[in-house]
Every structure is written in structure tokens, then in C-alpha cells.
Design a protein around this motif. Structure first.
Motif, PDB file in Angstrom:
ATOM      1  N   UNK A  38       0.852  -1.177   0.000  1.00  0.00           N
ATOM      2  CA  UNK A  38       0.000   0.000   0.000  1.00  0.00           C
ATOM      3  C   UNK A  38       0.882   1.218   0.000  1.00  0.00           C
ATOM      4  N   UNK A  39       0.304   2.333  -0.430  1.00  0.00           N
ATOM      5  CA  UNK A  39       1.051   3.573  -0.565  1.00  0.00           C
ATOM      6  C   UNK A  39       0.648   4.539   0.521  1.00  0.00           C
ATOM      7  N   UNK A  40       1.646   5.106   1.152  1.00  0.00           N
ATOM      8  CA  UNK A  40       1.426   6.122   2.165  1.00  0.00           C
ATOM      9  C   UNK A  40       1.913   7.451   1.608  1.00  0.00           C
ATOM     10  N   UNK A  41       1.107   8.485   1.747  1.00  0.00           N
ATOM     11  CA  UNK A  41       1.567   9.793   1.252  1.00  0.00           C
ATOM     12  C   UNK A  41       2.877  10.212   1.879  1.00  0.00           C
ATOM     13  N   UNK A  42       3.104   9.802   3.121  1.00  0.00           N
ATOM     14  CA  UNK A  42       4.322  10.242   3.806  1.00  0.00           C
ATOM     15  C   UNK A  42       5.486   9.279   3.580  1.00  0.00           C
ATOM     16  N   UNK A  43       5.206   7.909   3.539  1.00  0.00           N
ATOM     17  CA  UNK A  43       6.286   6.926   3.488  1.00  0.00           C
ATOM     18  C   UNK A  43       6.465   6.288   2.131  1.00  0.00           C
ATOM     19  N   UNK A  44       5.554   6.493   1.207  1.00  0.00           N
ATOM     20  CA  UNK A  44       5.648   5.851  -0.093  1.00  0.00           C
ATOM     21  C   UNK A  44       5.108   4.433  -0.019  1.00  0.00           C
ATOM     22  N   UNK A  45       5.638   3.560  -0.886  1.00  0.00           N
ATOM     23  CA  UNK A  45       5.169   2.178  -0.939  1.00  0.00           C
ATOM     24  C   UNK A  45       5.712   1.390   0.250  1.00  0.00           C
ATOM     25  N   UNK A  46       4.816   0.735   1.004  1.00  0.00           N
ATOM     26  CA  UNK A  46       5.193  -0.033   2.195  1.00  0.00           C
ATOM     27  C   UNK A  46       4.589  -1.428   2.090  1.00  0.00           C
ATOM     28  N   UNK A  47       5.383  -2.466   2.371  1.00  0.00           N
ATOM     29  CA  UNK A  47       4.877  -3.842   2.384  1.00  0.00           C
ATOM     30  C   UNK A  47       4.702  -4.276   3.830  1.00  0.00           C
ATOM     31  N   UNK A  48       3.484  -4.565   4.234  1.00  0.00           N
ATOM     32  CA  UNK A  48       3.211  -4.997   5.593  1.00  0.00           C
ATOM     33  C   UNK A  48       3.592  -6.465   5.764  1.00  0.00           C
ATOM     34  N   UNK A  49       4.174  -6.792   6.910  1.00  0.00           N
ATOM     35  CA  UNK A  49       4.604  -8.157   7.199  1.00  0.00           C
ATOM     36  C   UNK A  49       3.549  -8.838   8.049  1.00  0.00           C
ATOM     37  N   UNK A  50       3.185 -10.051   7.637  1.00  0.00           N
ATOM     38  CA  UNK A  50       2.198 -10.796   8.407  1.00  0.00           C
ATOM     39  C   UNK A  50       2.762 -11.091   9.791  1.00  0.00           C
ATOM     40  N   UNK A  51       2.002 -10.880  10.858  1.00  0.00           N
ATOM     41  CA  UNK A  51       2.507 -11.211  12.197  1.00  0.00           C
ATOM     42  C   UNK A  51       2.751 -12.708  12.327  1.00  0.00           C
ATOM     43  N   UNK A  52       3.755 -13.061  13.116  1.00  0.00           N
ATOM     44  CA  UNK A  52       4.127 -14.471  13.253  1.00  0.00           C
ATOM     45  C   UNK A  52       3.031 -15.249  13.963  1.00  0.00           C
ATOM     46  N   UNK A  53       2.689 -16.385  13.406  1.00  0.00           N
ATOM     47  CA  UNK A  53       1.712 -17.282  14.027  1.00  0.00           C
ATOM     48  C   UNK A  53       2.475 -18.400  14.738  1.00  0.00           C
ATOM     49  N   UNK A  54       1.943 -18.845  15.850  1.00  0.00           N
ATOM     50  CA  UNK A  54       2.563 -19.967  16.538  1.00  0.00           C
ATOM     51  C   UNK A  54       1.484 -20.906  17.042  1.00  0.00           C
ATOM     52  N   UNK A  55       1.880 -22.167  17.232  1.00  0.00           N
ATOM     53  CA  UNK A  55       0.937 -23.195  17.667  1.00  0.00           C
ATOM     54  C   UNK A  55       1.655 -24.181  18.574  1.00  0.00           C
ATOM     55  N   UNK A  56       0.918 -24.705  19.530  1.00  0.00           N
ATOM     56  CA  UNK A  56       1.415 -25.738  20.423  1.00  0.00           C
ATOM     57  C   UNK A  56       0.381 -26.851  20.479  1.00  0.00           C
ATOM     58  N   UNK A  57       0.817 -28.071  20.233  1.00  0.00           N
ATOM     59  CA  UNK A  57      -0.068 -29.220  20.271  1.00  0.00           C
ATOM     60  C   UNK A  57       0.060 -29.925  21.614  1.00  0.00           C
ATOM     61  N   UNK A  58      -0.976 -30.656  21.964  1.00  0.00           N
ATOM     62  CA  UNK A  58      -0.927 -31.420  23.212  1.00  0.00           C
ATOM     63  C   UNK A  58       0.209 -32.442  23.133  1.00  0.00           C
ATOM     64  N   UNK A  59       1.072 -32.499  24.171  1.00  0.00           N
ATOM     65  CA  UNK A  59       2.206 -33.433  24.108  1.00  0.00           C
ATOM     66  C   UNK A  59       1.740 -34.881  24.112  1.00  0.00           C
ATOM     67  N   UNK A  60       2.524 -35.704  23.474  1.00  0.00           N
ATOM     68  CA  UNK A  60       2.221 -37.130  23.435  1.00  0.00           C
ATOM     69  C   UNK A  60       2.476 -37.760  24.797  1.00  0.00           C
ATOM     70  N   UNK A  61       1.618 -38.694  25.172  1.00  0.00           N
ATOM     71  CA  UNK A  61       1.798 -39.387  26.453  1.00  0.00           C
ATOM     72  C   UNK A  61       2.896 -40.423  26.385  1.00  0.00           C
ATOM     73  N   UNK A  62       3.323 -40.765  25.178  1.00  0.00           N
ATOM     74  CA  UNK A  62       4.374 -41.773  25.004  1.00  0.00           C
ATOM     75  C   UNK A  62       5.743 -41.091  25.034  1.00  0.00           C
TER      76      UNK A  62
END
Length: 301
Positions: A38-62
Motif C-alpha cells: 500500500x502507498x502512504x503519502x508520507x512513506x511511499x510504498x510499504x509492504x506490511x509483514x504478516x505477524x508471526x503465528x505460533x501453535x502448540x499441540x498437546x504433548x504425546x503421552x508416550x
């Protein structure tokens, strides 16, 4: 000549407000697609970075099994994986993490095997520290939808067979520690109460500062008021000492009947020691019954 008029305060405020609203609308449109430009009148063309996603699964009982030093016992390792990605949603990341979990367990096993074999089977804490340090940077998977980062941590327990073998000894060790703590508490309790009762007796009898011999004589009696176990031990000690003194006196008494077999000096020295020991057990200063006369009240004849 051109006539220029300066804008009033209200006009300048309107222009600022319109510009602010345009910038806000542009930012709202851009965040609807986080990876769009997107273009900002003040900053010019800017590419936004997707925020980092994280996940934790239930630990294995084994648990994973890692051989300990000597290859007799095994460490039981409970792994926990945390997954990160900037190129996919949380829902998709969880799906991919589930598919990669078995591969991640194999990778963890491969990287931890040699470390575990350097550690004693009874030291899971050291294994846990070494493995977590080794895996602190994690590793990555090149997925068709983007890069996935895996950061593992582990918890380690000793072999159940070794634990069962160590349990009775550890229980006894803990019991001994508790017995020691309780014994020290009882000893301090008995000491304090006995000292208090000795002082009470001395004050009532107007004995002043008790001598060591007087204390030895009075302790068994004060102990009965302080602690029953301590009183029994004090009485047994007094009995043993007195019995020894009487036995020695009997030996010397028998020796007087056969004094020709014992030198006069040796006999006198042995008899003196026996008399001293007996006097002390009775709470008397040696020879006080000979040298000191009775205390006669003033004015009495």
C-alpha cells in the motif's frame, strides 16, 4: 497584482482532518490483506509483514527413550514442540504441525541420543539441561506453503526400574533427616527446660551458682520435669556410674584382705580414685564429708 489571502484556522483544520481520514482508510484497506503493498503519502510504498503465528499441540503421552551411560537404564523424555510461521494462518500451522510431529520426534531423538549416553542414569537434571541447550535454536521445515520453525524443549525422568530400586533408600534417607530434625528440636527443648528447673532448684535451696558436681547430682531430678525420655536416660547414666563406683570399691575392699599382693602405694592410689568417683556420683565434693563440718544455724548450741 494577485491578491492572496491566508487560510483561516478553520480551513487549515479541515484540510488536516481530511488528510488524516484518507491515511486511516488506506491503512484499514491494507491490513485487510496483510501481505499486500500500500502507498502512504508520507512513506511511499510499504509492504506490511504478516505477524508471526505460533501453535502448540498437546504433548504425546508416550515418552522418548534415551539410553543412559552404560546402556543399562533409559531416560524417559517428554518432548514439547512450539511451532512458528510468518507465512500461514494459525489454523493451517496447527494442521502442518500435526503432520510433522512424528518427524520432529525422530529429529529430537537423533540430536539427543549421544548427549544422554554421557550422563549417569540417576541424573535426569543434567540430561535435561544438556538436551535443552542443544535444541535451543530448534530447526526449520520447508513446507510448500512456507517456512515452519520448530522449537522443542524436553522434560526428563529416570528409568522407572531405577526409581523403584532407589525409592526405599530415599524414603529411609528422608526419614532419617526428619528424625534428626525432630531429635535436635527435642534436645534443645530438654536442655532449655532442664536448665530452667536447675535454676529453680538452686534458687529454692539458695545454693547460689551450682558447681559441676552439684549439677551432675541434680540433673536427673530436673530431667524428670523436662522430658520423659531424657529423664530415663539421665537416670540410667547415674545408675551406671554409681554401679561402676560400687564395683570398684568392692574390688578394693577385697584387695585389703590380700594387701600383701598389692603395694601400699598402688592400693592407696586406687582407693583414692574409687572414693573420688563414688563421691561425685553422690553429688559430694571429695572428702567434704570429712573436712567440712555441718552447717549449724547461728545462735544454736
Amino acid at each position: 497584482m494577485t491578491n492572496t489571502r491566508k487560510k483561516g484556522l478553520l480551513a487549515r483544520w479541515r484540510e488536516w482532518w481530511r488528510g488524516r481520514r484518507k491515511r486511516r482508510n488506506a491503512l484499514t484497506a491494507a491490513t485487510a490483506d496483510p501481505v499486500a503493498e500500500w502507498e502512504s503519502p508520507a512513506l511511499g510504498t510499504v509492504e506490511l509483514v504478516r505477524p508471526e503465528a505460533y501453535a502448540e499441540l498437546a504433548p504425546s503421552a508416550e515418552p522418548l527413550l534415551l539410553a543412559a551411560q552404560g546402556d543399562v537404564f533409559e531416560f524417559h523424555v517428554l518432548p514439547h514442540f512450539r511451532w512458528h510461521s510468518r507465512e500461514m494462518s494459525v489454523e493451517r500451522l496447527r494442521e502442518r504441525a500435526g503432520a510433522l510431529s512424528a518427524e520432529a520426534r525422530d529429529e529430537l531423538l537423533k540430536r539427543s541420543w549421544a548427549l544422554a549416553r554421557t550422563c549417569d542414569a540417576g541424573d535426569p537434571v543434567k540430561v535435561e539441561e544438556l538436551v535443552n541447550s542443544e535444541l535451543s535454536d530448534g530447526w526449520c521445515y520447508e513446507d510448500e506453503e512456507g517456512l515452519i520453525k520448530c522449537r522443542p524443549t524436553v522434560r526428563v525422568r529416570i528409568d522407572p526400574a531405577l526409581r523403584d530400586r532407589m525409592l526405599p533408600a530415599r524414603l529411609e534417607e528422608q526419614g532419617m533427616k526428619e528424625d534428626l530434625r525432630l531429635g535436635l528440636l527435642k534436645a534443645a527443648h530438654a536442655r532449655q527446660l532442664t536448665e530452667e528447673w536447675l535454676q529453680v532448684i538452686a534458687d529454692l535451696e539458695r545454693s547460689g551458682e551450682l558447681t559441676p558436681v552439684q549439677r551432675q547430682f541434680l540433673v536427673p531430678f530436673a530431667a524428670t520435669l523436662a522430658d520423659s525420655d531424657f529423664a530415663a536416660a539421665s537416670d540410667a547414666l547415674r545408675t551406671a556410674r554409681r554401679t561402676g563406683a560400687v564395683a570398684l570399691a568392692n574390688v578394693l575392699n577385697q584387695a585389703t584382705k590380700n594387701h600383701e599382693q598389692v603395694g601400699l602405694f598402688e592400693f592407696a592410689n586406687a582407693y583414692d580414685k574409687a572414693l573420688n568417683s563414688f563421691s561425685q556420683q553422690m553429688g559430694l565434693t571429695p572428702f567434704s564429708w570429712i573436712l567440712d563440718g555441718p552447717n549449724i544455724p547461728e545462735g544454736a548450741e
